[in-house]
Design a protein around this motif. Structure first.
Motif, short mmCIF file in Angstrom:
data_model
loop_
_atom_site.label_atom_id
_atom_site.label_comp_id
_atom_site.label_asym_id
_atom_site.label_seq_id
_atom_site.Cartn_x
_atom_site.Cartn_y
_atom_site.Cartn_z
N GLY A 70 -12.66 -3.72 -2.95
CA GLY A 70 -11.93 -4.39 -4.02
C GLY A 70 -10.74 -3.63 -4.56
O GLY A 70 -9.70 -4.22 -4.86
N ALA A 71 -10.86 -2.30 -4.70
CA ALA A 71 -9.78 -1.51 -5.28
C ALA A 71 -8.51 -1.55 -4.42
O ALA A 71 -7.41 -1.77 -4.95
N PRO A 72 -8.58 -1.33 -3.10
CA PRO A 72 -7.35 -1.44 -2.30
C PRO A 72 -6.73 -2.84 -2.38
O PRO A 72 -5.51 -2.98 -2.42
N SER A 73 -7.57 -3.87 -2.42
CA SER A 73 -7.06 -5.23 -2.55
C SER A 73 -6.36 -5.44 -3.88
O SER A 73 -5.32 -6.10 -3.97
N SER A 104 -4.91 3.62 -0.03
CA SER A 104 -5.25 2.63 1.00
C SER A 104 -4.59 1.29 0.70
O SER A 104 -4.08 0.61 1.59
N GLY A 105 -4.60 0.91 -0.59
CA GLY A 105 -3.94 -0.33 -0.99
C GLY A 105 -2.44 -0.29 -0.77
O GLY A 105 -1.85 -1.28 -0.32
N LEU A 106 -1.82 0.85 -1.07
CA LEU A 106 -0.37 0.97 -0.85
C LEU A 106 -0.02 0.93 0.63
O LEU A 106 0.97 0.31 1.04
N ILE A 107 -0.83 1.60 1.44
CA ILE A 107 -0.58 1.58 2.89
C ILE A 107 -0.77 0.17 3.44
O ILE A 107 0.01 -0.29 4.29
N ILE A 136 -12.17 9.55 -4.70
CA ILE A 136 -12.38 8.19 -4.19
C ILE A 136 -11.32 7.25 -4.75
O ILE A 136 -10.79 6.38 -4.04
N LEU A 137 -10.97 7.43 -6.03
CA LEU A 137 -9.95 6.58 -6.65
C LEU A 137 -8.60 6.74 -5.95
O LEU A 137 -7.93 5.74 -5.64
N VAL A 138 -8.20 7.98 -5.71
CA VAL A 138 -6.93 8.23 -5.04
C VAL A 138 -6.93 7.64 -3.63
O VAL A 138 -5.95 7.03 -3.19
N CYS A 139 -8.04 7.80 -2.91
CA CYS A 139 -8.14 7.24 -1.56
C CYS A 139 -8.01 5.72 -1.59
O CYS A 139 -7.32 5.13 -0.75
N ALA A 140 -8.67 5.08 -2.56
CA ALA A 140 -8.62 3.62 -2.65
C ALA A 140 -7.21 3.13 -2.99
O ALA A 140 -6.73 2.15 -2.41
N VAL A 141 -6.54 3.81 -3.92
CA VAL A 141 -5.18 3.40 -4.32
C VAL A 141 -4.22 3.56 -3.16
O VAL A 141 -3.41 2.65 -2.86
#
Length: 563
Positions: free
Chosen positions: A71-74, A295-298, A288-293
């Motif tokens: 959900g976070a990357p989305s 991932s969403g930008l990529i 985990i938060l940085v990875c998720a964010v």
């Protein structure tokens, strides 16, 4: 892009994915054999001998579920990188939990956090809070189980309900066999899997989009890096204030006084280890938060010219991440399986924590209250049996209830019960109303998505679908909306917990003041202690001699009154 271009699971993907379940189950078997002669207290709280390291990893894995992985990357893909501001909320939550709540629970020597409510207030308040927690956890766990099952269904074609059933069986297996120690060490392993899965997506996704500089430039041009929005309007979905303030109340309600969190903290060998576990856990949450964010930008940079959601290649935003993973990793056997294992790691850890916590509160708050003469052997079997049988609108009121007991010592039982009822009513009023009357685009403000580069098989005009999507996204505006719907029901979802907390505390203090005698007694006692010397002096002046002889020897006066 056509769906036929996407890869599917191959044998190595199944092997990697299966390893997650095998290792998790193996940890449960190991601790079942090792701890087989220990009583139920060992099963539920690990003998209170855990160290900060594995507990920190377990806390991070439990609360960074598949909802975060998918959900976070989305969310970043659709609304921008302001999601990173949750790091501010996480910091406040961990500090408050470590310095305010954990010391109280740890020093009380309790197993269930709701034992504190009976000690502080009464048994009725404890039972009500326990029932609310059970309902909240069951509903949340259902969402957490469904999310990765949907991901697996999207990328492999596995049966959706078969995936859900498998998840429940594996979690219940190692929770029932190994207790809290199995849950903690399995979570630690699953946390490593989550990070490795995310890093695989980050590395390969960055390479596919032309490098980090390219990702950053595309995200900047698409307004995905407009992070700091200081608009104080509570109706806005994500601003600095809604995330940092509302997010703090939301996470504190489901983290700071949550049985799952506190149970791990009180399993530590010392209070210092418990606090260190929380602070190390903060580092894990931020990673985990940085990875998720990112991932969403990529993902946004990769789909900047052809949004698969607008093009109807996926039917829901939560399917964007697994779709993206299959597109960039489909040519590498085993890597898609690693990402799905990453998503399922979040689910297994969260569900396992929920099962263990539900078993604990049910045993401590219901079974143990009804059956007071249970042997250690019987207690152990009942605790394991409960693991077999029990698989945010409540968070704010629960936070308010515990705050009434810890922060406001003059609150009485009637105030606690009344405050909880008012808080639950206010939270559900706002939350259910928002479900019926969704907030308009003017408040949620989704960012633009393009499909100019897509080849539409069923449309000669690639922009027509985008127009249909844009107009359909806010179809709730077609219906008549009252002022209540456009204001109260349209507040940011992050403020529901703050509303419940405020209502609970305000109503609790007011009811305590009106109905309770504790406040008045303490006030009277303080007044009498300060006034006693003056009253005594006046009496001695008006009736010298005889009064002193007739004064009872056991008269209770402050020490300085006799001087």
């Amino acid at each position: 892009m056509d769906d036929e271009q996407l890869g599917t699971f191959v044998s190595w993907d199944y092997v990697v994915f299966a390893c997650l379940f095998v290792v998790s189950s193996g940890i449960g078997v190991f601790f079942a054999v090792k701890e087989r002669k220990n009583p139920s207290s060992e099963f539920l709280v690990g003998g209170r001998q855990m160290t900060c390291g594995p507990v920190a990893l377990s806390l991070t894995a439990s609360f960074m579920s598949a909802v975060t992985v998918l959900g976070a990357p989305s969310d970043v893909y659709r609304f921008g990188g302001s999601f990173i501001l949750f790091g501010v909320a996480y910091t406040f939550v961990v500090i408050a939990t470590a310095e305010l709540f954990v010391p109280v629970f740890y020093r009380s020597g309790i197993t269930s956090t709701y034992e504190y409510l009976e000690i502080r207030f009464c048994k009725g308040v404890r039972m009500a809070a326990t029932l609310i927690y059970i309902l909240q956890t069951i509903l949340y766990t259902g969402v957490v189980v469904f999310a990765p099952a949907l991901a697996l269904n999207q990328v492999t074609g596995f049966n959706l309900w078969g995936s859900i059933f498998a998840t429940g069986i594996v979690c219940t297996f190692y929770c029932t066999l190994g207790g809290l120690k199995a849950v903690v060490w399995t979570d630690a392993f699953q946390m490593v899997v989550m990070v490795v899965g995310f890093m695989t997506v980050l590395v390969q996704g960055t390479r596919k989009t032309g490098g980090a500089a390219s990702v950053w430039e595309v995200a900047k041009n698409g307004n995905r890096l407009d992070i700091f929005d200081f608009d104080p309007d509570p109706l806005r979905r994500h601003t600095f204030w809604t995330i940092s303030v509302g997010g703090t109340f939301t996470w504190l309600g489901i983290y700071g006084v949550n049985q799952s969190t506190i149970q791990r903290c009180i399993s530590c060998k010392t209070e210092t280890h418990a606090k260190l576990a929380l602070y190390f856990n903060l580092l894990g949450l931020l990673v985990i938060l940085v990875c998720a964010v990112f991932s969403g930008l990529i993902m946004y940079a990769f789909y900047t010219n052809c949004d698969p959601w607008t093009a109807q290649s996926v039917t829901a935003p939560d399917q964007l991440m697994p779709y993206f993973v299959m597109e960039i990793l489909g040519d590498y056997p085993g890597l898609p399986g690693l990402f799905v294992a990453c998503a399922f790691s979040g689910t297994l850890s969260t569900v396992a924590a929920s099962i263990n916590a539900l078993a604990t509160v049910t045993y401590e708050d219901f079974v143990k209250q009804c059956c007071t003469n249970l042997s250690n052997k019987a207690s152990g079997w009942i605790s394991k049996g409960l693991s077999l049988s029990i698989h945010g609108m409540c968070g704010g009121p629960m936070l308010g209830l515990f705050s009434l007991g810890i922060i406001f010592p003059w609150t009485n039982s009637m105030g606690a019960a009344g405050g909880l009822i008012v808080g639950i009513a206010m939270s559900f009023w706002a939350g259910v109303g928002a479900f019926i009357y969704p907030a308009l685009d003017i408040n949620t403000r989704p960012l633009s998505l393009s499909m100019e580069g897509c080849l539409q098989a069923n449309s000669s005009d690639p922009t027509s679908a985008a127009i249909l999507w844009t107009t359909g996204y806010c179809n709730s505006s077609v219906f008549h909306r009252s002022s209540l719907a456009d204001h109260w029901y349209s507040m940011s979802y992050l403020y529901y917990s703050a509303v419940g907390f405020s209502a609970t505390v305000t109503a609790g203090l007011l009811i305590s003041f009106i109905t309770g005698t504790v406040c008045l007694q303490r006030f009277s006692l303080k007044i009498s202690r300060y006034m006693a010397p003056f009253i005594l002096s006046f009496t001695r002046i008006s009736r010298p001699g005889p009064f002193a002889e007739k004064q009872p020897q056991n008269m209770m006066l402050p020490p300085h009154a006799s001087q």
